[in-house]
Scaffold this active site. Structure first.
Site, PDB file in Angstrom:
ATOM      1  N   ASP A 150      34.090   2.426  18.215  1.00  0.00           N
ATOM      2  CA  ASP A 150      33.436   1.341  18.953  1.00  0.00           C
ATOM      3  C   ASP A 150      33.866   1.261  20.425  1.00  0.00           C
ATOM      4  O   ASP A 150      33.245   0.565  21.208  1.00  0.00           O
ATOM      5  CB  ASP A 150      33.734  -0.012  18.278  1.00  0.00           C
ATOM      6  CG  ASP A 150      33.076  -0.123  16.919  1.00  0.00           C
ATOM      7  OD1 ASP A 150      32.209   0.719  16.611  1.00  0.00           O
ATOM      8  OD2 ASP A 150      33.414  -1.054  16.168  1.00  0.00           O
ATOM      9  N   TYR A 206      26.220   6.062  10.117  1.00  0.00           N
ATOM     10  CA  TYR A 206      27.348   6.941   9.805  1.00  0.00           C
ATOM     11  C   TYR A 206      27.172   8.338  10.399  1.00  0.00           C
ATOM     12  O   TYR A 206      28.151   9.059  10.568  1.00  0.00           O
ATOM     13  CB  TYR A 206      27.560   7.012   8.288  1.00  0.00           C
ATOM     14  CG  TYR A 206      28.033   5.687   7.738  1.00  0.00           C
ATOM     15  CD1 TYR A 206      29.353   5.286   7.931  1.00  0.00           C
ATOM     16  CD2 TYR A 206      27.175   4.828   7.071  1.00  0.00           C
ATOM     17  CE1 TYR A 206      29.801   4.054   7.466  1.00  0.00           C
ATOM     18  CE2 TYR A 206      27.604   3.601   6.599  1.00  0.00           C
ATOM     19  CZ  TYR A 206      28.920   3.213   6.796  1.00  0.00           C
ATOM     20  OH  TYR A 206      29.357   2.000   6.342  1.00  0.00           O
ATOM     21  N   MET A 207      25.893   8.682  10.713  1.00  0.00           N
ATOM     22  CA  MET A 207      25.667  10.043  11.233  1.00  0.00           C
ATOM     23  C   MET A 207      26.336  10.268  12.586  1.00  0.00           C
ATOM     24  O   MET A 207      26.700  11.381  12.922  1.00  0.00           O
ATOM     25  CB  MET A 207      24.170  10.300  11.356  1.00  0.00           C
ATOM     26  CG  MET A 207      23.511  10.393  10.001  1.00  0.00           C
ATOM     27  SD  MET A 207      21.754  10.530  10.138  1.00  0.00           S
ATOM     28  CE  MET A 207      21.634  12.114  10.936  1.00  0.00           C
ATOM     29  N   MET A 263      26.402   1.751  15.616  1.00  0.00           N
ATOM     30  CA  MET A 263      27.659   1.053  15.302  1.00  0.00           C
ATOM     31  C   MET A 263      28.133   0.203  16.469  1.00  0.00           C
ATOM     32  O   MET A 263      27.742   0.415  17.611  1.00  0.00           O
ATOM     33  CB  MET A 263      28.722   2.053  14.919  1.00  0.00           C
ATOM     34  CG  MET A 263      28.600   2.436  13.476  1.00  0.00           C
ATOM     35  SD  MET A 263      30.104   3.146  12.845  1.00  0.00           S
ATOM     36  CE  MET A 263      29.693   3.184  11.108  1.00  0.00           C
ATOM     37  N   ARG A 290      30.855  -3.144  15.883  1.00  0.00           N
ATOM     38  CA  ARG A 290      31.073  -4.362  15.093  1.00  0.00           C
ATOM     39  C   ARG A 290      31.147  -5.595  15.982  1.00  0.00           C
ATOM     40  O   ARG A 290      30.474  -6.579  15.742  1.00  0.00           O
ATOM     41  CB  ARG A 290      32.368  -4.193  14.315  1.00  0.00           C
ATOM     42  CG  ARG A 290      32.622  -5.276  13.325  1.00  0.00           C
ATOM     43  CD  ARG A 290      33.952  -5.067  12.657  1.00  0.00           C
ATOM     44  NE  ARG A 290      33.885  -3.980  11.684  1.00  0.00           N
ATOM     45  CZ  ARG A 290      34.954  -3.415  11.153  1.00  0.00           C
ATOM     46  NH1 ARG A 290      36.145  -3.803  11.516  1.00  0.00           N
ATOM     47  NH2 ARG A 290      34.832  -2.461  10.267  1.00  0.00           N
TER      48      ARG A 290
HETATM   49  O1  LIG Z   1      31.694   1.147   6.551  1.00  0.00           O
HETATM   50  P1  LIG Z   1      33.066   1.306   7.099  1.00  0.00           P
HETATM   51  O2  LIG Z   1      33.624   2.659   6.849  1.00  0.00           O
HETATM   52  O3  LIG Z   1      33.986   0.213   6.658  1.00  0.00           O
HETATM   53  O4  LIG Z   1      32.973   1.242   8.655  1.00  0.00           O
HETATM   54  C1  LIG Z   1      32.112   0.407   9.359  1.00  0.00           C
HETATM   55  C2  LIG Z   1      32.731  -0.110  10.613  1.00  0.00           C
HETATM   56  O5  LIG Z   1      33.537   0.804  11.234  1.00  0.00           O
HETATM   57  C3  LIG Z   1      33.415   0.684  12.641  1.00  0.00           C
HETATM   58  O6  LIG Z   1      32.970   1.923  13.098  1.00  0.00           O
HETATM   59  C4  LIG Z   1      34.712   0.292  13.281  1.00  0.00           C
HETATM   60  O7  LIG Z   1      35.719   0.902  12.588  1.00  0.00           O
HETATM   61  P2  LIG Z   1      37.237   0.723  12.933  1.00  0.00           P
HETATM   62  O8  LIG Z   1      37.655  -0.687  12.650  1.00  0.00           O
HETATM   63  O9  LIG Z   1      37.855   1.699  12.021  1.00  0.00           O
HETATM   64  O10 LIG Z   1      37.380   1.095  14.372  1.00  0.00           O
HETATM   65  C5  LIG Z   1      32.421  -0.393  12.917  1.00  0.00           C
HETATM   66  O11 LIG Z   1      31.573  -0.106  13.958  1.00  0.00           O
HETATM   67  C6  LIG Z   1      31.732  -0.508  11.601  1.00  0.00           C
HETATM   68  O12 LIG Z   1      31.358  -1.829  11.390  1.00  0.00           O
HETATM   69 MG   LIG Z   2      39.082  -2.163  13.412  1.00  0.00          MG
END
Ligand SMILES: O=P(O)(O)OC[C@H]1O[C@](O)(COP(=O)(O)O)[C@@H](O)[C@@H]1O
Ligand SMILES: [Mg+2]
Ligand SMILES: Nc1ncnc2c1ncn2[C@@H]1O[C@H](COP(=O)(O)OP(=O)(O)O)[C@@H](O)[C@H]1O
Length: 492
Positions: free
Chosen positions: A269, A425-426, A312, A314
């Site tokens: 991110d 995820y890609m 992605m 979050r």
């Molecule tokens: O589905 P997963 O593997 O939990 O990951 C989704 C989340 O991982 C992220 O890529 C962020 O991950 P991190 O907290 O590991 O940096 C977000 O953008 C996404 O919401």
């Molecule tokens: Mg995190």
């Protein structure tokens, strides 16, 4: 070659500071300032709760020019009698150049490079790179590597380069892989890592060591570190992981163990303050172009085509924003930092309709964290968390698709062609590109040099393009702790 000190990257990573939401006419309607690097983590409640490290915040009272070092802890802070040794790099022919270029103990990296004539000199971090003295003999080192949290392009490169760096530069041949994240310390067998074992892993996405969320138990992890005789711990992971690493460092210090704890910050991110960017981010942005391009091709080939691409992000819109800026085919970019609404004047529906009338199609990119307050209202009662305690997000892509369809077909009686692409995820499950590979190598080598030099409780990363050691408990992930404040500064 020791890239971290030969520094071919001077000035190579410009700091991203602003983003745009594009409009139909100027393709540039809102300019939003992220203040990524100005985000003051010293004012951040998370950091103010943290213990101040022994040597942090060192300023010289005799010269009150506001010079501050946010220093990293050193093993000698709690083990004052530790002996040091000459760095074995100076005996190696391959690294002979290093002899003249050891990082001097007083070298620091400035956090702020834009300053005013009379302003204070501000915060500095210890410069990363090999030191003249080390605090471990090669044959004494037992290192381990663990990867935690979500995936990111380049994790395997970091693993590979820690192993190769330790072995080729420092002659270390006892390196363990911890399997499956933090819980692997106490629930799985370790694997042996050698340059041969990791030789090809940088060509693959994912993590060779497997990863997981949850499962951090500080006592059990440190018991295990102690039982296995591990004295260097390399922890690759995001904000959650680094908080866990900080707990491990504190416990190690409490027990008075000679164990260096080094964190390598990872997140797709890119929501990390202070360092220039996170590894794998460029690769992800590049991959996102393919999805945006597909959406554009689809919608310009039909009547009233509406393309939505979910990416992605979050709590932050860096991937969406950079992919948008790079592509030039995107009309509207929705990010978590900037609220938007659907109906009425200035709303998304109005914007889409205008754009369809003018251009016959529209491409919208949405970061997964965008509009979550709206979704929460329409899907009440859903408040799930993952094993690490991160809130699970509601699907903004599906929500947008459904709402746009309903609005245009039911209310506006317009026929539309909706194409929704979700490459989530890609964009992160791929190997890192060339520049991320080099970046990952620098991070890994910086971590190895730091641990060998006896630093602990630190993370690594480029600050204004110079690699630096940053205290782990200060490590400033932007958004999960304190969402960045956005300011709309212009509207065309
Ligand atoms: O589905 P997963 O593997 O939990 O990951 C989704 C989340 O991982 C992220 O890529 C962020 O991950 P991190 O907290 O590991 O940096 C977000 O953008 C996404 O919401
Ligand atoms: Mg995190
Ligand atoms: N506050 C915390 N203290 C200790 N460990 C934590 C903390 N937050 C998260 N962790 C651990 O860090 C690991 C990864 O965290 P997670 O949030 O899933 O990913 P990321 O590190 O990528 O943000 C998990 O094993 C989790 O248990």
């Amino acid at each position: 070659m020791d890239l971290s000190i030969s520094s071919p990257f001077r000035g190579a990573f410009p700091a991203p500071t602003s983003t745009f939401i594009l409009n139909p006419k100027s393709r540039c309607s809102h300019s939003l300032n992220f203040f990524k690097h100005q985000n003051s983590y010293s004012k951040n409640p998370f950091f103010s709760r943290q213990k101040i490290p022994i040597r942090a915040q060192v300023s010289d009272p005799a010269v009150d020019d506001g010079f501050v070092i946010d220093d990293v802890p050193h093993l000698t802070d709690f083990l004052p009698d530790l002996p040091s040794y000459p760095n074995p790099l100076q005996n190696s022919q391959a690294y002979a150049i290093v002899k003249q270029t050891f990082v001097r103990p007083e070298d620091v990296v400035a956090q702020k490079i834009v300053v005013q004539k009379d302003s204070s000199r501000g915060v500095h971090f210890r410069r990363a790179g090999p030191r003249e003295k080390v605090y471990f003999k090669s044959e004494e080192v037992r290192a381990c590597i663990v990867t935690c949290g979500g995936l990111c392009p380049g994790i395997n490169t970091v693993i590979r380069e820690i192993v190769c760096g330790l072995n080729y530069m420092y002659g270390v041949d006892d390196i363990l892989g911890i399997q499956g994240g933090y819980r692997g310390f106490y629930s799985k067998n370790t694997s042996t890592l050698t340059p041969k074992v990791v030789n090809d892993i940088h060509k693959r996405g994912g993590t060779f060591l497997l990863t997981s969320r949850g499962g951090h138990d500080t006592q059990k992890i440190v018991d295990n570190i102690q039982d296995r005789g591990i004295n260097q711990v390399y922890i690759i992971g995001g904000d959650g992981t680094q908080r866990g690493a900080s707990r491990i460092y504190e416990e190690v210090e409490k027990r008075g163990l000679k164990v260096a704890v080094a964190g390598i910050p990872k997140t797709i991110d890119n929501d990390i303050a202070v360092i220039d960017k996170s590894f794998g981010f460029d690769t992800a942005v590049e991959e996102a172009q393919r999805a945006i391009n597909a959406a554009h091709v689809e919608v310009e080939s039909v009547e009233n085509g509406i393309g939505i691409v979910k990416l992605m992000g979050r709590y932050s819109g860096f991937i969406a924003m950079f992919a948008t800026l790079a592509s030039r085919d995107v009309d509207c970019c929705l990010i978590p930092e900037s609220p938007f609404y659907l109906e009425g004047k200035g709303g998304l529906f109005e914007f889409i309709e205008e754009r369809l009338k003018e251009n016959g199609h529209i491409v919208i990119v949405a970061a997964e964290g965008a509009g979550q307050e709206y979704l929460a209202q329409s899907m009440q009662g859903i408040d799930e968390k993952d094993a690490s305690g991160n809130r699970l997000l509601l699907d903004v892509g599906l929500w947008l698709t459904q709402n746009i369809k309903d609005h245009f077909t039911k209310e506006r009686k317009m026929a539309i062609n909706m194409k929704y692409i979700d490459p989530t995820y890609m964009i992160r499950a791929i190997p890192s590109n060339a520049s991320d590979n080099i970046y990952c190598t620098l991070l890994a080598q910086s971590a190895v040099h730091g641990a060998m030099a006896g630093y602990t409780g630190f993370t690594v990363g480029p600050v204004n393009s110079r690699h630096a050691y940053i205290p782990i408990f200060f490590f400033p992930y932007l958004t999960s702790i304190n969402p960045p404040k956005l300011k709309i500064i212009e509207r065309y």
